[in-house]
Write an enzyme that holds these catalytic residues in place. Sequence first.
Site, PDB file in Angstrom:
ATOM      1  N   PHE A 162       5.917   8.855  -9.777  1.00 21.24           N
ATOM      2  CA  PHE A 162       6.212  10.280  -9.646  1.00 21.24           C
ATOM      3  C   PHE A 162       7.686  10.543  -9.370  1.00 21.24           C
ATOM      4  CE2 PHE A 162       5.759   9.271  -5.123  1.00 21.24           C
ATOM      5  CZ  PHE A 162       6.787  10.045  -4.568  1.00 21.24           C
ATOM      6  N   LYS A 186       2.947   7.047 -20.370  1.00 22.56           N
ATOM      7  CA  LYS A 186       2.130   7.846 -19.460  1.00 22.56           C
ATOM      8  C   LYS A 186       2.963   8.237 -18.238  1.00 22.56           C
ATOM      9  CE  LYS A 186      -0.546   6.970 -15.982  1.00 22.56           C
ATOM     10  NZ  LYS A 186      -0.205   8.148 -15.173  1.00 22.56           N
ATOM     11  N   SER A 239       4.200   1.288  -7.566  1.00 22.42           N
ATOM     12  CA  SER A 239       4.010   0.513  -6.335  1.00 22.42           C
ATOM     13  C   SER A 239       3.623  -0.927  -6.682  1.00 22.42           C
ATOM     14  CB  SER A 239       2.925   1.167  -5.488  1.00 22.42           C
ATOM     15  OG  SER A 239       1.711   1.140  -6.204  1.00 22.42           O
ATOM     16  N   CYS A 294      13.299   4.192  -4.538  1.00 22.73           N
ATOM     17  CA  CYS A 294      13.053   2.754  -4.388  1.00 22.73           C
ATOM     18  C   CYS A 294      14.259   2.034  -3.798  1.00 22.73           C
ATOM     19  CB  CYS A 294      12.680   2.142  -5.716  1.00 22.73           C
ATOM     20  SG  CYS A 294      13.999   2.327  -6.908  1.00 22.73           S
ATOM     21  N   GLU A 396       5.917  -0.237   3.126  1.00 19.96           N
ATOM     22  CA  GLU A 396       6.686   0.823   2.462  1.00 19.96           C
ATOM     23  C   GLU A 396       6.139   2.177   2.911  1.00 19.96           C
ATOM     24  OE1 GLU A 396       6.295   1.109  -1.846  1.00 19.96           O
ATOM     25  OE2 GLU A 396       8.342   1.863  -1.973  1.00 19.96           O
TER      26      GLU A 396
HETATM   27  P1  NAD Z   1       1.850   4.389  -8.105  1.00 23.72           P
HETATM   28  O1  NAD Z   1       1.865   2.919  -8.189  1.00 23.72           O
HETATM   29  O2  NAD Z   1       0.827   5.041  -7.295  1.00 23.72           O
HETATM   30  O3  NAD Z   1       1.721   5.035  -9.576  1.00 23.72           O
HETATM   31  C1  NAD Z   1       2.647   4.702 -10.601  1.00 23.72           C
HETATM   32  C2  NAD Z   1       2.006   5.006 -11.954  1.00 23.72           C
HETATM   33  O4  NAD Z   1       0.950   4.083 -12.177  1.00 23.72           O
HETATM   34  C3  NAD Z   1       1.403   6.403 -12.067  1.00 23.72           C
HETATM   35  O5  NAD Z   1       1.657   6.908 -13.365  1.00 23.72           O
HETATM   36  C4  NAD Z   1      -0.094   6.163 -11.851  1.00 23.72           C
HETATM   37  O6  NAD Z   1      -0.899   7.095 -12.525  1.00 23.72           O
HETATM   38  C5  NAD Z   1      -0.283   4.773 -12.437  1.00 23.72           C
HETATM   39  N1  NAD Z   1      -1.316   3.969 -11.763  1.00 23.72           N
HETATM   40  C6  NAD Z   1      -1.691   4.020 -10.467  1.00 23.72           C
HETATM   41  N2  NAD Z   1      -2.611   3.062 -10.212  1.00 23.72           N
HETATM   42  C7  NAD Z   1      -2.803   2.390 -11.372  1.00 23.72           C
HETATM   43  C8  NAD Z   1      -3.591   1.272 -11.741  1.00 23.72           C
HETATM   44  N3  NAD Z   1      -4.382   0.658 -10.871  1.00 23.72           N
HETATM   45  N4  NAD Z   1      -3.543   0.843 -12.999  1.00 23.72           N
HETATM   46  C9  NAD Z   1      -2.738   1.421 -13.905  1.00 23.72           C
HETATM   47  N5  NAD Z   1      -1.940   2.485 -13.618  1.00 23.72           N
HETATM   48  C10 NAD Z   1      -1.969   2.954 -12.365  1.00 23.72           C
HETATM   49  O7  NAD Z   1       3.332   4.811  -7.619  1.00 23.72           O
HETATM   50  P2  NAD Z   1       3.875   6.262  -7.272  1.00 23.72           P
HETATM   51  O8  NAD Z   1       3.317   6.690  -5.962  1.00 23.72           O
HETATM   52  O9  NAD Z   1       3.756   7.163  -8.430  1.00 23.72           O
HETATM   53  O10 NAD Z   1       5.446   5.935  -7.101  1.00 23.72           O
HETATM   54  C11 NAD Z   1       6.000   5.419  -5.917  1.00 23.72           C
HETATM   55  C12 NAD Z   1       6.099   3.901  -5.970  1.00 23.72           C
HETATM   56  O11 NAD Z   1       6.932   3.493  -7.048  1.00 23.72           O
HETATM   57  C13 NAD Z   1       6.745   3.334  -4.721  1.00 23.72           C
HETATM   58  O12 NAD Z   1       6.060   2.164  -4.359  1.00 23.72           O
HETATM   59  C14 NAD Z   1       8.161   3.023  -5.162  1.00 23.72           C
HETATM   60  O13 NAD Z   1       8.812   2.004  -4.427  1.00 23.72           O
HETATM   61  C15 NAD Z   1       7.921   2.588  -6.559  1.00 23.72           C
HETATM   62  N6  NAD Z   1       9.138   2.692  -7.350  1.00 23.72           N
HETATM   63  C16 NAD Z   1       9.803   1.547  -7.617  1.00 23.72           C
HETATM   64  C17 NAD Z   1      10.995   1.590  -8.317  1.00 23.72           C
HETATM   65  C18 NAD Z   1      11.751   0.335  -8.611  1.00 23.72           C
HETATM   66  O14 NAD Z   1      12.778   0.405  -9.272  1.00 23.72           O
HETATM   67  N7  NAD Z   1      11.301  -0.820  -8.163  1.00 23.72           N
HETATM   68  C19 NAD Z   1      11.502   2.832  -8.746  1.00 23.72           C
HETATM   69  C20 NAD Z   1      10.774   3.976  -8.461  1.00 23.72           C
HETATM   70  C21 NAD Z   1       9.586   3.907  -7.750  1.00 23.72           C
END
Ligand code: NAD
Length: 518
Positions: A162, A186, A239, A294, A396
Amino acid sequence: MLPQADIEGGAKSRIKIQNYIEGHWVSDPKEESVPLINPSTGEEIGEVPSSSVETSNLAVKAAADAFASWRATPLPKRMSYLFKLYSAMQENLEDLAQAIALDQAKHISEARGEVNRVIEIVQMSCSIPALLQGETIQGIATDINGRVIKAPLGVFCGVAPFNFPALVFGWFIPVAIGTGNTFVYKPSTESPLFMQKIMQLLEDIGLPAGVVNVVHGDREVVEAWYDNDDVVGVCLVGSTPTAKSIAEGCGRHAKKTMLLGGAKNFLVALEDAPMDLLIENILMSGYGSAGQRCLAVSNIAVVPEIHDEFVERLLAASKNITLGDARDPNVFMGPVISANAKHRIEEYIGLGIEGGATLELDGRNPSLPEANREGYYVGPTIFTDVTPCMRIAQEEIFGPVLSIMKVRSLDGALKLIKDHPLGNGACIFSQNNYQIEKFISLADVGMVGVNVGICAPHPYLPFGGIKGSLVGNNKVQGKDTIDFFTQNKVATVRSVDPVDPVVPKAVTQDDVRSCVAS
Ligand code: NAD
């Protein structure tokens, strides 16, 4: 062309997010949706499709059908679409930034910064022809040359978090399509509006149908890709549990993956840290995007010589942070993404207190403008006396919560960083060159910063962590992304003279024996 009411989201119009498949805006036959919320006010502003597996497969088919002609499109023509996208994004910068400030509630100045960064990435992607050049080695045998071709692979799929709706588009799609692949994307259902606008721009610049497709929805959309034979690879920013889940699904079906996971970033302040710069950078790094970055600082390791002065200065500055609507340029900080996120962050504040840390500044129930009382706000929160085993130091939180720990020296800080299961970024504040070089060399993370609060590298350089912050090997940006979206195909080519073809002598057992003997 998407009807204007669907993309504008004015006071009265509801935003209807739609899938984009094979050059058309399409609804999902299931017709299920989730509400789109403005986190600054808590108001429902539209709806986002919860697409079905069938729609996900349809998008992959569109991308697979488009692949043959797209890969055959001459490079200058492919690049011309990226040049046009570059110009279109510059012309629409404010509109794109406002979209991010609305549904993701990123502060408008940071939203503009995010779009500008993506424009730089698209600019960098225009140099793909130089980066795609292969290698040739002459004479690997008589009349035989070897060649390495950086070839596209087919349909790639990508999943966004997000918190960076624009940046993650930039990390994946310009390079994927510039190198000749097609794409299914997506976005997060919490911040889909940027992609709706980008797809409109891609349609306006005439990108051929099927090259980029977008499907909104939850994990089912992604899980449908694992056993779809047309999908060659999946990339994610999200995540760590999501990254691991996708790695498992893709691993079972031998798909390529590029999976960036969660983070818990350390900042180390040594006795000679430039204090004004340090405080200013922590405000931006810890509270910018309401701590939902992040590379946001989360754990701060401070040496005893400056600990008390540092805490006093940070507390005073943090108390001045103003909260309000993310589109209001006069406030410093917007809300967090959702009611769930607010609740989770507040639970962590409770855990910090229960764990024995000292709550110096409590961000629960911050003061807010009248219009934003229903929004999802958590103010700056500061804990001192934090120890490494506490949950607030280990997990986190993804909110504006800072955990301050005392360390005796740089070595103590390096040990904390080494022992942490995540390893995205870490920063040091010091003027001592020896300590700085030691930190750069030994900090057990993927990205380090020196006297900066956020160690985000430029698009020419790779971006990504290590340990639990990166599942697999590939990072985004720079040459790393080119490598992910291409294969090093090897060609072994014998030249045969059409006038006087020389039939190569077959190797006999006698030849082998004479070789061994000599
Ligand atoms: P999230 O993991 O909940 O969701 C990310 C995406 O994956 C969304 O589009 C979601 O719909 C999809 N998703 C969720 N569960 C899934 C599954 N089991 N299988 C397949 N798809 C799935 O993360 P979020 O809350 O949207 O974003 C925040 C997280 O992203 C934090 O942990 C942050 O650290 C991380 N992040 C990392 C970086 C980086 O560069 N390492 C950059 C930005 C955000």
